[in-house]
Scaffold this motif. Sequence first.
Motif, PDB file in Angstrom:
ATOM      1  N   VAL A 228       0.851  -1.192   0.000  1.00 56.73           N
ATOM      2  CA  VAL A 228       0.000   0.000   0.000  1.00 56.73           C
ATOM      3  C   VAL A 228       0.887   1.243   0.000  1.00 56.73           C
ATOM      4  O   VAL A 228       2.035   1.204   0.449  1.00 56.73           O
ATOM      5  CB  VAL A 228      -0.940   0.019   1.231  1.00 56.73           C
ATOM      6  N   ALA A 234      -3.768   2.436   3.747  1.00 53.48           N
ATOM      7  CA  ALA A 234      -4.128   1.192   4.436  1.00 53.48           C
ATOM      8  C   ALA A 234      -5.444   1.350   5.190  1.00 53.48           C
ATOM      9  O   ALA A 234      -6.284   0.445   5.197  1.00 53.48           O
ATOM     10  CB  ALA A 234      -3.006   0.785   5.390  1.00 53.48           C
ATOM     11  N   LEU A 254      -0.681  -4.062   9.718  1.00 55.14           N
ATOM     12  CA  LEU A 254       0.183  -3.115   9.016  1.00 55.14           C
ATOM     13  C   LEU A 254       1.643  -3.506   9.231  1.00 55.14           C
ATOM     14  O   LEU A 254       2.049  -3.851  10.345  1.00 55.14           O
ATOM     15  CB  LEU A 254      -0.056  -1.702   9.562  1.00 55.14           C
ATOM     16  N   VAL A 282       0.146  -4.495   3.990  1.00 60.75           N
ATOM     17  CA  VAL A 282      -0.922  -4.965   4.870  1.00 60.75           C
ATOM     18  C   VAL A 282      -1.075  -6.465   4.695  1.00 60.75           C
ATOM     19  O   VAL A 282      -1.090  -6.960   3.551  1.00 60.75           O
ATOM     20  CB  VAL A 282      -2.257  -4.256   4.539  1.00 60.75           C
TER      21      VAL A 282
END
Length: 479
Positions: A228, A234, A254, A282
Amino acid sequence: MLTPVTSGFLDRLRTRLPQVLRAAEPRDLEEPRGRWTGQGRAVAMPRSTAEVAEVVRVCAAERVGIVPLAGGTGLVGGQIAPTGPEPLILSLERMTALRGAYPQENVLVVEAGMVLAEVQEQAARLDRLFPLSLASEGSARIGGTLATNAGGVNVLRYGNTRDLVLGVEAVLADGTVVNGLGRLRKDNTGYDLRHLLIGSEGTLGIITAASLRLSPRPASQVAGLLAVPSPEAALRLLSLAEERLTGMISAFELIHRTGYDFLAEAMPQVAVPLAPLPEWSVLLDLGLPREIEAEEALAMLYAEAEEAGLVLDGVIALGAAQRDGLWRIRESIPLANRKIGAISSHDISLPLSEIAAFIPRATAALARLGDFRVNCFGHLGDGNLHFNVFPARGRSRAEYEAQREAVKTLVHDMVDEGRRSGALWRPGQTGGDAGDQAGAGSVGDPEPRGRVAGLKPPSPYLEPGKVQVSVARHLRAPP
């Protein structure tokens, strides 16, 4: 005033309970990061709630402190007492019984010394899921996870530990047994002592057993590791996933590039299937019902997220082995952290809307303080992140010892500024038959309820010294 354990005290305890004591071993006086060493020559290992109560009564009568010990996996030193009068260590390692299994109710009743992985296995034998999942689940004991209200990777879908508990049995500081092992989903009779004891970290009582809430097992599971552009992206991906797959997101983790760098440096056998390695990524895990095809559902989410600019690259696990491989990456990051050696580790909680701003702001503030590496990773779905500070490449954490307190204070102050509500991780952790409960009160009985109505500070005998440390940060004057 507490008194230390003496040979005479141990002799008197042996007279009351001949088989309960053993000599303390190094494992009883250590914590995983090696920052502190506890004290204590003796460990009490009761086999039942009645024996726990007897040990507590003897200690209360002689004003001896008790440090409850579960799995010893906590990272904040609550399972040891480095200072003060020598305490008695009380281990729950013998109390591992399954007291009852009720598949129609989705309930297990277990003793506090059962290891979390065994609780999960007992649930699986009923074709059910106990969703609490931690990196330390192979050694963490369920009593310790309740005492600390542990989170883990599945909080987004199933909640914290307290959300997975219907009732608890515990011994209070004077040896009174609170028999609250109810299995009711709805119980509105008076004070809920369960929620006082869960998260009290051994300061209000020693949890000896619990009624645990189980869930149906998902028909299928799938995971994806998605690159991401940023933490903000995210969070937008999380929102999109919750809209498209409501109630099906089990975990949303994360991971910063530093975590992958540490794996390459300390655990190169753990391969990351993304090239080039992304700055942010992620790990998304779904548990789906029978009528939804798992890989197709995640692929459709990926396509929509990519079109919206929320995903740059990614891999979707094809089968259980690949899913396990993706989770191995996430679960290995704390192990790599340990090999690198943190200056200061922070388990923080923030409102989701504050996270995207907090990460760069805190990282920049640390850069003004010194030359550090920050490994930021964790449970983005519920706002709980690990914001850990490490030495610059080529330097050791010993070189930063003089700065450790300043680093810790800076991060905690910025968390306080970022939320004003929520939960900082506080120092402290702990981790029979029906006939054992003679004379025990239930949560609805007037005597224990009366104790709550006239609450006094926690007893000095249970987890001595912990409450003052825990509360201090929350007693600051408002700005």
